[in-house]
Design a protein around this motif. Sequence first.
Motif, PDB file in Angstrom:
ATOM      1  N   UNK A  72     -55.609 -21.999  11.009  1.00  0.00           N
ATOM      2  CA  UNK A  72     -56.932 -22.263  10.866  1.00  0.00           C
ATOM      3  C   UNK A  72     -58.146 -21.946  10.494  1.00  0.00           C
ATOM      4  N   UNK A  73     -58.287 -20.980  10.359  1.00  0.00           N
ATOM      5  CA  UNK A  73     -59.347 -20.656   9.812  1.00  0.00           C
ATOM      6  C   UNK A  73     -58.956 -20.441   8.154  1.00  0.00           C
ATOM      7  N   UNK A  74     -57.713 -19.474   8.163  1.00  0.00           N
ATOM      8  CA  UNK A  74     -57.682 -19.464   6.486  1.00  0.00           C
ATOM      9  C   UNK A  74     -57.598 -21.302   5.985  1.00  0.00           C
ATOM     10  N   UNK A  75     -57.398 -22.404   6.432  1.00  0.00           N
ATOM     11  CA  UNK A  75     -57.608 -23.740   5.768  1.00  0.00           C
ATOM     12  C   UNK A  75     -59.336 -23.341   5.407  1.00  0.00           C
ATOM     13  N   UNK A  76     -59.551 -23.116   6.693  1.00  0.00           N
ATOM     14  CA  UNK A  76     -61.486 -23.587   5.408  1.00  0.00           C
ATOM     15  C   UNK A  76     -61.911 -22.136   5.086  1.00  0.00           C
ATOM     16  N   UNK A  77     -60.818 -21.635   4.672  1.00  0.00           N
ATOM     17  CA  UNK A  77     -61.341 -20.076   3.420  1.00  0.00           C
ATOM     18  C   UNK A  77     -61.918 -19.475   4.469  1.00  0.00           C
ATOM     19  N   UNK A  78     -61.524 -18.798   5.755  1.00  0.00           N
ATOM     20  CA  UNK A  78     -62.128 -17.783   6.626  1.00  0.00           C
ATOM     21  C   UNK A  78     -61.527 -16.518   6.766  1.00  0.00           C
ATOM     22  N   UNK A  79     -61.329 -15.475   7.039  1.00  0.00           N
ATOM     23  CA  UNK A  79     -60.380 -14.149   7.343  1.00  0.00           C
ATOM     24  C   UNK A  79     -61.763 -13.834   7.440  1.00  0.00           C
ATOM     25  N   UNK A  80     -60.718 -13.207   8.546  1.00  0.00           N
ATOM     26  CA  UNK A  80     -60.819 -11.546   9.568  1.00  0.00           C
ATOM     27  C   UNK A  80     -60.436 -10.996   8.717  1.00  0.00           C
ATOM     28  N   UNK A  81     -60.477 -10.533   8.400  1.00  0.00           N
ATOM     29  CA  UNK A  81     -59.781  -9.137   7.422  1.00  0.00           C
ATOM     30  C   UNK A  81     -59.400  -8.205   8.676  1.00  0.00           C
ATOM     31  N   UNK A  94     -70.171 -18.295   8.425  1.00  0.00           N
ATOM     32  CA  UNK A  94     -70.908 -19.132   8.356  1.00  0.00           C
ATOM     33  C   UNK A  94     -70.985 -20.580   7.478  1.00  0.00           C
ATOM     34  N   UNK A  95     -71.400 -20.307   6.121  1.00  0.00           N
ATOM     35  CA  UNK A  95     -71.743 -21.038   5.459  1.00  0.00           C
ATOM     36  C   UNK A  95     -70.454 -22.128   4.622  1.00  0.00           C
ATOM     37  N   UNK A  96     -68.556 -21.105   4.960  1.00  0.00           N
ATOM     38  CA  UNK A  96     -67.985 -22.007   4.357  1.00  0.00           C
ATOM     39  C   UNK A  96     -67.478 -22.865   5.828  1.00  0.00           C
ATOM     40  N   UNK A  97     -68.355 -22.518   6.849  1.00  0.00           N
ATOM     41  CA  UNK A  97     -67.565 -23.675   7.877  1.00  0.00           C
ATOM     42  C   UNK A  97     -68.672 -24.901   7.874  1.00  0.00           C
ATOM     43  N   UNK A  98     -69.920 -23.972   7.894  1.00  0.00           N
ATOM     44  CA  UNK A  98     -70.755 -25.186   7.674  1.00  0.00           C
ATOM     45  C   UNK A  98     -70.409 -26.601   6.386  1.00  0.00           C
ATOM     46  N   UNK A  99     -69.974 -25.855   5.141  1.00  0.00           N
ATOM     47  CA  UNK A  99     -69.379 -26.964   4.289  1.00  0.00           C
ATOM     48  C   UNK A  99     -68.753 -27.521   4.507  1.00  0.00           C
ATOM     49  N   UNK A 100     -67.372 -27.627   4.864  1.00  0.00           N
ATOM     50  CA  UNK A 100     -66.422 -28.054   6.040  1.00  0.00           C
ATOM     51  C   UNK A 100     -67.240 -28.854   6.784  1.00  0.00           C
ATOM     52  N   UNK A 101     -67.976 -28.763   7.397  1.00  0.00           N
ATOM     53  CA  UNK A 101     -68.515 -29.269   8.745  1.00  0.00           C
ATOM     54  C   UNK A 101     -69.083 -31.090   8.008  1.00  0.00           C
ATOM     55  N   UNK A 102     -69.861 -30.733   7.382  1.00  0.00           N
ATOM     56  CA  UNK A 102     -70.556 -31.527   6.610  1.00  0.00           C
ATOM     57  C   UNK A 102     -69.967 -32.398   6.052  1.00  0.00           C
ATOM     58  N   UNK A 103     -68.692 -31.983   5.313  1.00  0.00           N
ATOM     59  CA  UNK A 103     -68.012 -32.938   4.410  1.00  0.00           C
ATOM     60  C   UNK A 103     -67.370 -33.472   6.087  1.00  0.00           C
TER      61      UNK A 103
END
Length: 121
Positions: free
Chosen positions: A43-52, A86-95
Amino acid sequence: MTENHCKKRGRISLNVGDDVGPEYFDDADRIEAVSAGVQLVNALRRFDVDFDDIGVSRVCHTCTVIEDPYLVVLGNLRPAEALKMAMKIDEYAVEFQRMSEEIKSLSQPKPKEASVGRLER
């Protein structure tokens, strides 16, 4: 016959000398935690967020009150990494919010034009 008491799986009866397979060591609770972790990562990867450093770890019941046998651990993040995510997730949230408002405005009925004329008796 030896019995292996396993939480949530009941009793597994084994005859002395019976061979076991890899499933003998299966841990349903760990499998469940790994499955949850996989869903979270995807789910997070769809938002370009990765926890290594994401992983699954067994809970120490002597040092915590957490009742779950395993936890999905997100790992350690540097402040800069947390801000970037947080910025990546925020960008998706705004859109998503913009799109939601646009859809609402398109689906609302238009107000009827005021009728001009006399009232009938």
